[in-house]
Design a protein around this motif. Structure first.
Motif, short mmCIF file in Angstrom:
data_model
loop_
_atom_site.label_atom_id
_atom_site.label_comp_id
_atom_site.label_asym_id
_atom_site.label_seq_id
_atom_site.Cartn_x
_atom_site.Cartn_y
_atom_site.Cartn_z
N SER A 112 0.81 -0.92 0.12
CA SER A 112 0.08 0.39 -0.08
C SER A 112 1.41 1.40 0.00
N SER A 113 0.21 2.28 0.12
CA SER A 113 0.67 3.79 -0.15
C SER A 113 0.15 4.58 1.42
N LEU A 114 1.33 5.27 1.73
CA LEU A 114 0.79 6.16 2.38
C LEU A 114 1.44 7.38 3.17
N THR A 115 0.74 9.09 3.09
CA THR A 115 1.33 10.06 2.89
C THR A 115 2.17 10.75 4.01
N LEU A 116 2.65 11.22 5.10
CA LEU A 116 2.88 11.29 5.77
C LEU A 116 2.54 13.18 6.03
N THR A 117 2.49 14.01 6.43
CA THR A 117 2.19 15.19 6.36
C THR A 117 3.34 15.84 7.63
N PRO A 154 17.05 16.10 -3.01
CA PRO A 154 16.86 15.60 -1.54
C PRO A 154 17.48 14.01 -1.33
N LEU A 155 17.50 13.84 -0.44
CA LEU A 155 17.81 12.80 0.28
C LEU A 155 17.84 11.52 1.05
N TYR A 156 17.79 10.09 0.49
CA TYR A 156 17.58 9.29 0.73
C TYR A 156 18.07 8.23 1.22
N GLY A 157 17.08 7.12 3.10
CA GLY A 157 18.05 6.22 3.28
C GLY A 157 17.93 5.30 1.83
N ASP A 158 18.94 4.23 2.36
CA ASP A 158 19.15 3.47 1.19
C ASP A 158 17.64 2.40 1.26
N SER A 159 16.71 2.04 2.48
CA SER A 159 15.95 0.82 2.66
C SER A 159 14.86 1.61 1.96
N PHE A 206 10.13 5.93 -1.63
CA PHE A 206 9.50 7.11 -1.09
C PHE A 206 9.38 8.48 -1.49
N THR A 207 9.13 9.51 -1.75
CA THR A 207 9.18 10.61 -2.33
C THR A 207 9.07 11.78 -1.07
N ILE A 208 10.01 13.23 -1.08
CA ILE A 208 10.16 13.90 0.11
C ILE A 208 9.82 15.22 -0.49
N SER A 209 8.87 15.61 -0.37
CA SER A 209 8.88 17.01 -0.74
C SER A 209 8.51 18.10 -0.11
N ARG A 210 8.12 19.22 0.17
CA ARG A 210 7.86 20.15 0.65
C ARG A 210 7.14 21.49 -0.11
N ASP A 211 6.18 22.20 0.77
CA ASP A 211 5.44 22.98 0.11
C ASP A 211 6.02 24.48 1.74
N MET A 222 5.08 7.56 0.58
CA MET A 222 5.27 6.46 0.97
C MET A 222 4.89 5.54 0.26
N ASN A 223 5.33 4.74 -1.41
CA ASN A 223 4.73 3.62 -1.88
C ASN A 223 5.71 2.19 -1.75
N ASP A 224 4.44 1.01 -2.31
CA ASP A 224 5.07 0.14 -1.79
C ASP A 224 5.62 -0.28 -0.71
N LEU A 225 4.51 -0.13 0.09
CA LEU A 225 5.50 -0.21 2.41
C LEU A 225 5.50 -2.02 2.05
N LYS A 226 6.22 -2.15 2.98
CA LYS A 226 6.65 -3.91 3.38
C LYS A 226 6.53 -3.70 5.02
N PRO A 227 6.48 -4.39 5.59
CA PRO A 227 6.32 -4.76 7.18
C PRO A 227 7.06 -4.39 7.37
N GLU A 228 8.63 -4.17 7.38
CA GLU A 228 9.98 -3.86 7.63
C GLU A 228 9.77 -2.34 7.72
N ASP A 229 8.78 -1.50 7.15
CA ASP A 229 8.50 -0.08 7.47
C ASP A 229 8.38 0.46 8.29
N THR A 230 7.34 -0.35 9.12
CA THR A 230 6.86 -0.72 10.75
C THR A 230 8.06 0.60 11.55
#
Length: 124
Positions: A15-20, A57-62, A67-72, A82-90
């Motif tokens: 699944s996907s999720l967007t954090l703010t 932007p900079l991303y962690g390897d995992s 994931f995509t970070i952006s700002r307004d 956050m796309n293609d979420l995995k259990p290890e993203d918990t």
């Protein structure tokens, strides 16, 4: 600088999720903002960071390529898609700011301001 993270939840793998992250305070829009996460029993891990300009932007390897970070800056808001979420993203996800306008920091120890965290749980 005050930060508040939101948008977490319980989702299925794939699944996907967007954090703010909403910020306020003097010079908020000038600072590098990072997303970090902490899984149970583990140290806080750098997820992504973004400069005030939004460039390079900079991303962690995992999470790279998922994931995509952006700002307004007009809304004092930073997003983490956050796309293609995995259990290890918990983890509990935090937005945070180091006292930097141009330098990224991987270690959580360099971050001076923290939001309260938002829980993300990914079921298998």
């Amino acid at each position: 600088v005050q930060l508040q993270a939101s948008g977490g939840g319980l989702v299925e793998a794939g699944s996907s999720l967007t954090l703010t992250c909403t910020g306020s305070g003097r010079r908020f829009n000038e600072y590098v903002i990072g997303w970090l996460r902490q899984a149970p029993g583990k140290e806080r891990e750098f997820v992504a960071g973004i400069k005030w300009s939004g460039e390079d932007p900079l991303y962690g390897d995992s999470v790279k390529d998922r994931f995509t970070i952006s700002r307004d800056n007009s809304k004092n808001t930073i997003f983490l898609r956050m796309n293609d979420l995995k259990p290890e993203d918990t983890a509990v996800y935090y937005c945070a700011a180091p006292l930097s306008t141009h330098t990224y920091f991987i270690s959580w120890r360099w971050y001076n301001y923290w939001g309260q965290g938002t829980d993300v749980t990914v079921s298998a």
